[in-house]
Each structure stands twice: as C-alpha cells, then as structure tokens.
Design a protein around this motif. Structure first.
Motif, PDB file in Angstrom:
ATOM      1  N   VAL A 131     -13.567   6.288  28.622  1.00 39.94           N
ATOM      2  CA  VAL A 131     -14.078   6.356  29.924  1.00 39.94           C
ATOM      3  C   VAL A 131     -14.527   4.521  30.210  1.00 39.94           C
ATOM      4  N   ALA A 132     -14.987   4.002  29.085  1.00 36.02           N
ATOM      5  CA  ALA A 132     -15.329   2.500  29.367  1.00 36.02           C
ATOM      6  C   ALA A 132     -14.063   1.830  29.374  1.00 36.02           C
ATOM      7  N   ALA A 133     -12.941   1.974  28.689  1.00 39.35           N
ATOM      8  CA  ALA A 133     -11.680   1.426  28.721  1.00 39.35           C
ATOM      9  C   ALA A 133     -11.306   1.604  30.046  1.00 39.35           C
ATOM     10  N   LEU A 134     -11.400   2.886  30.565  1.00 37.74           N
ATOM     11  CA  LEU A 134     -10.892   2.818  32.201  1.00 37.74           C
ATOM     12  C   LEU A 134     -11.758   2.049  33.238  1.00 37.74           C
ATOM     13  N   LEU A 135     -12.989   1.936  32.720  1.00 32.22           N
ATOM     14  CA  LEU A 135     -14.020   1.056  33.658  1.00 32.22           C
ATOM     15  C   LEU A 135     -13.455  -0.551  33.311  1.00 32.22           C
ATOM     16  N   LEU A 136     -12.967  -0.741  32.353  1.00 25.37           N
ATOM     17  CA  LEU A 136     -12.607  -2.092  31.920  1.00 25.37           C
ATOM     18  C   LEU A 136     -11.341  -2.436  32.742  1.00 25.37           C
ATOM     19  N   CYS A 137     -10.367  -1.273  32.607  1.00 22.20           N
ATOM     20  CA  CYS A 137      -9.162  -1.703  33.559  1.00 22.20           C
ATOM     21  C   CYS A 137      -9.393  -1.934  35.189  1.00 22.20           C
ATOM     22  N   TRP A 138     -10.404  -1.264  35.539  1.00 18.94           N
ATOM     23  CA  TRP A 138     -10.978  -1.384  37.056  1.00 18.94           C
ATOM     24  C   TRP A 138     -11.538  -2.633  37.139  1.00 18.94           C
ATOM     25  N   LYS A 139     -12.485  -3.224  36.099  1.00 19.36           N
ATOM     26  CA  LYS A 139     -13.057  -4.481  36.383  1.00 19.36           C
ATOM     27  C   LYS A 139     -12.121  -5.419  36.239  1.00 19.36           C
ATOM     28  N   ARG A 140     -10.907  -5.421  35.535  1.00 19.51           N
ATOM     29  CA  ARG A 140     -10.151  -6.460  35.477  1.00 19.51           C
ATOM     30  C   ARG A 140      -8.900  -6.505  36.471  1.00 19.51           C
ATOM     31  N   GLY A 141      -8.980  -5.565  37.360  1.00 13.48           N
ATOM     32  CA  GLY A 141      -8.179  -5.319  38.458  1.00 13.48           C
ATOM     33  C   GLY A 141      -6.721  -4.689  38.077  1.00 13.48           C
ATOM     34  N   ARG A 142      -6.689  -3.901  36.864  1.00 17.63           N
ATOM     35  CA  ARG A 142      -5.479  -3.556  36.285  1.00 17.63           C
ATOM     36  C   ARG A 142      -5.568  -1.972  36.326  1.00 17.63           C
ATOM     37  N   LEU A 143      -6.327  -1.424  37.186  1.00 16.90           N
ATOM     38  CA  LEU A 143      -6.363  -0.155  37.284  1.00 16.90           C
ATOM     39  C   LEU A 143      -5.449   0.654  38.379  1.00 16.90           C
ATOM     40  N   THR A 144      -4.092   0.971  37.842  1.00 12.46           N
ATOM     41  CA  THR A 144      -3.244   1.374  38.816  1.00 12.46           C
ATOM     42  C   THR A 144      -2.582   2.716  38.142  1.00 12.46           C
ATOM     43  N   ARG A 145      -2.041   3.339  39.407  1.00 14.20           N
ATOM     44  CA  ARG A 145      -1.414   4.754  38.728  1.00 14.20           C
ATOM     45  C   ARG A 145      -0.451   4.721  37.667  1.00 14.20           C
ATOM     46  N   ALA A 146       0.362   3.496  37.883  1.00 13.00           N
ATOM     47  CA  ALA A 146       1.258   3.277  36.657  1.00 13.00           C
ATOM     48  C   ALA A 146       0.956   2.936  35.404  1.00 13.00           C
ATOM     49  N   ALA A 147      -0.349   2.155  35.422  1.00 13.41           N
ATOM     50  CA  ALA A 147      -1.015   2.068  34.192  1.00 13.41           C
ATOM     51  C   ALA A 147      -1.671   3.327  33.426  1.00 13.41           C
ATOM     52  N   VAL A 148      -2.359   3.937  34.118  1.00  8.86           N
ATOM     53  CA  VAL A 148      -3.116   5.223  33.737  1.00  8.86           C
ATOM     54  C   VAL A 148      -1.825   6.132  33.366  1.00  8.86           C
ATOM     55  N   ALA A 149      -0.928   6.359  33.984  1.00  7.52           N
ATOM     56  CA  ALA A 149       0.221   7.085  33.636  1.00  7.52           C
ATOM     57  C   ALA A 149       0.904   6.720  32.253  1.00  7.52           C
ATOM     58  N   GLY A 150       1.258   5.472  32.309  1.00  9.15           N
ATOM     59  CA  GLY A 150       1.823   4.842  31.009  1.00  9.15           C
ATOM     60  C   GLY A 150       0.903   5.006  29.814  1.00  9.15           C
TER      61      GLY A 150
END
Length: 434
Positions: free
Chosen positions: A255-274
């Motif tokens: 969950v924290a890594a997911l928040l990290l993606c969001w904080k860095r502006g990298r939280l996209t559908r493609a990134a999570v699916a990959g």
C-alpha cells in the motif's frame, strides 16, 4: 531390494542431470520427489502425499508474504526508484578514488532492500552505474567486478526473496531471518568497500576520482531517496519491533509503494497493471518451486540420507566448525553449476537436519546458506551476475569480468569465515526480537 539411501542418491543424481539439460527447477524437484516417493512407498501413497503437500503449501497464510513483497518491489520500480540510491551515494563519495564503485555497492544495498533479488539488483544498478564509471575512465574489470559483487547483496538484505523461500521450506520465522540478515548484509557491504579502497590505494588508475559534487546537489539527491528509505524503514522496522507480522508488513509495504507511485506522479493504469502482471508471473513460478522443493524434501527425508549423513558427521567427532566448513565447500562446488535457488532447494533437506543435530541454529544456517549461495552468483563457471552484466555491456569480455571479481571473491571468503567463526553477528538481532 534397493536400499532407501541408494534410491535417494540416485534421485539427487537424476535431479542434477535434469537441471543440467535445462528442466525448470520446480518441475525437476516435483518430478524427482514424486517418482522417488512412488518407488519408496506406492503410487497411491505418492499421489496422496503430492496432493496434501500442494494444498498445505498454497493454503499457508505465511506464503502470502511472498507475492506482497514482490508487488511492493515492482510498484517501487514503477515509481522510478531504480537509480535514486546510486545517484545519492555518487554525490557523496564519487570524488574519492573508487568512489563510484563504492556508490554502486551502496546503490545495490539500497535497491536490494526494495527488490529482494540479486539478479534484479545487479541488472538495475549496472544499467545506471556502469555508464557513469566508464565516463570516469574506470578499469572495465574493476567496475564490473564491483557491480557483480554488490548485486549479491540483493539476496541477503531484507526483504530477501531467498530468505522468504528458505523460511517457508525450513519452517522458520521470516521475521527472525530478516533480522538475522541485517548485520551480515552491512558487514558484507563494508568488506566490499574496504576491498575497493585497498585496490584503489594500490592501483589508483583502477578508479579515478570524479569532480566533487557541491552540497546544493547533495541535498536534493538525499531528498530523492527519502521517501523510499522511509518506506523501507517503516516496513522492515515495524516488522522488527512487532508492529506487524511478516505478511502484514508486506501488505503495508504494498500500500505504501502504491502511495509512493501516486506521490511521484507515476500512478497510472499501465504501471499498476504491469506491476500486478509481473508479480503474478513471478509468484506462480516461485509457488511451483516451493511445492516441488517440499515434495523433494519429503522424498529425501523418507530415504534416510539426512539421518545417515548426520550420523556419519557425529562419528567423525570433528566438531561443528569442521562440519560447517565441509558443507561450505560442497555448497561452493555445487554453486559452480547450479543457480542459487536450485542450490538452496537441493541442499536444505540434506544439511538442515545435520545442523540441528550439531546444535546449530536454523536461523544462522539460513543466513550461512544464502551467503554461500550468493558467492555462486559471481564465481565461475556459472556466475549468473557476471552473465547479466555481460549482457548489458556486451563489449566487455567475460574473462575481464571474472578477473575483476577475484578481489571481491577474496572478500566474500573472508566474510563467510567471519560468519562461521562469530555466529553472534547473525543471532544477536533475532535474540533481541525474541
């Protein structure tokens, strides 16, 4: 009637032959274990045992720690954390002789705390650090040797995938294994850094200094790793002080890594699916390996090989140290042609009962096994880390990389000897947790 011990030896030889011709390790272990149990017991008993092992394995709550830590790692990759640790270390020590090589060791240790994998660590840090070292005119063998050695830290520093697998098949506390790995991981990195300093002292041309980075560049580099470092400290620290169980720590980390993606502006559908797809692929492969390993361990236990070897060691009256040194030599020999996971899964069912009879801690044995396994990642002829680096830097001959490994292999052997001579380096932190 063939003696069970002989059947066991034949099974081990068949497994080595299967691995030699390229059969996947999980399939080979399951095949030899299943056929071996069929020969020892009966087809019906072997089929029932295989079903029970498979169900018990996939339904274990503790096994959830593996896919969750893998997911955490791939979400951190998606967040762009791959080069941050090396960049920060390079800003602080790059201006010293061999500083970029030292920074690569620090980068490997930091990234290993995300990835939990030696091969992922060496591939990622090499792609980042090797161009910088080439630009600074580092000797190719020296640069690649440092990277290959540093990459092995990914198998030891928590959350190590190898330690998770060992904890599952040996039924040991994963939290205690993680705690036990911290001091060996730090001292291993220190041994490599000392080796780099000595080499550059004797031959300064191996690692020329670079321009000193001003403080206005150092602080942003530190801020660049602050969020990832905080994630690692929170997850692993919370596990050590009892806030989380290993599975809860892995869940919080994901969950924290997911928040990290969001904080860095990298939280996209493609990134999570990959990240999810890679996690599922990796987890499925490891589950097959673990099921095969437990089935093979059941077969080895039924043959009585481990008990026979333990009795033979006891009759030698040589003491635990001699027995451990003998095990290390066998592991290093097998590591010449087996990859690390295959080595662990083949030898744990044989050596773990012996260490128990010798009065040695299974937690210490897990660290010893992984540390010895790591050396196999860099010593010839297999040296998987070396082949990964050569795949990235195709113009550097394998011979050059293997020659560059030699000083770091010496550091590895000295460090392994230290862990054998001073078990407290491994057992102190788990003792504090108890």
């Amino acid at each position: 009637m063939i003696a069970p011990e002989l059947i066991g030896l034949i099974g081990i030889a068949v497994l080595l032959a299967l691995l030699g011709v390229g059969v996947p390790i999980g399939i080979g272990l399951a095949l030899v274990g299943g056929v071996g149990l069929t020969v020892l017991l009966s087809p019906e008993a072997a089929l029932i045992k295989a079903g029970v092992v498979t169900f018990d394995t996939i339904s274990r709550y503790e096994l959830g720690v593996l896919p969750l830590f893998v997911l955490m790692a791939h979400l951190c990759f998606a967040a762009g954390a791959s080069r941050d640790f090396f960049d920060a270390a390079a800003r602080f020590v790059g201006h010293r002789r061999g500083g970029l090589a030292m920074a690569s060791i620090g980068g490997c240790a930091g990234f290993g705390a995300i990835s939990g994998s030696s091969l992922a660590t060496v591939a990622t840090i090499t792609s980042v650090a090797l161009p910088e070292m080439r630009k600074a005119n580092y000797a190719p063998g020296f640069a690649t040797g440092a990277l290959a050695a540093g990459g092995t830290l990914g198998s030891l520093v928590p959350p190590s995938g190898a330690l998770i697998v060992f904890g599952i098949i040996a039924e040991q506390s994963i939290g205690k294994l993680f705690a036990a790995s911290i001091i060996p991981g730090l001292t291993q990195a220190l041994f490599y850094i000392v080796a780099i300093a000595i080499l550059c002292r004797l031959k300064p041309e191996l690692g020329p200094p670079t321009v000193r980075a001003p403080w206005r560049e150092r602080w942003p580099a530190l801020r660049g790793i602050a969020d990832v470092a905080l994630l690692i400290v929170f997850v692993i620290g919370g596990l050590f002080i009892g806030w989380f169980t290993p599975t809860e720590a892995a869940s919080v980390g994901s969950v924290a890594a997911l928040l990290l993606c969001w904080k860095r502006g990298r939280l996209t559908r493609a990134a999570v699916a990959g990240a999810l797809e890679t996690t599922l692929r990796t987890t499925g492969m490891i589950y097959i390996v673990v099921i095969g390993a437990i089935l093979f361990a059941t077969f080895i236990s039924a043959t009585g090989i481990a008990a026979a070897l333990s009795a033979w060691v006891a009759n030698l009256h040589a003491g635990p140290t001699v027995a451990i040194v003998a095990m290390a030599l066998v592991l290093l020999l097998l590591g010449s042609f087996l990859d690390g996971l295959a080595l662990m899964l083949l030898t744990t069912p044989i050596f773990l009962p012996i260490t128990h009879d010798l009065g040695l801690s299974p937690i210490w044995f897990g660290i010893f096994l992984v540390r010895t396994m790591e050396i196999g990642f860099v010593h010839p002829p297999l040296g998987l880390n070396v082949y990964v680096i050569q795949g990235i830097a195709g113009d550097i001959p394998l011979g050059t990389i293997f020659r560059g490994i030699i000083p770091f292999l010496i550091a590895d052997f000295l460090h392994l000897a230290l862990l054998i001579a001073v078990p407290a380096l491994t057992l102190w932190l788990p003792g504090v947790m108890a």
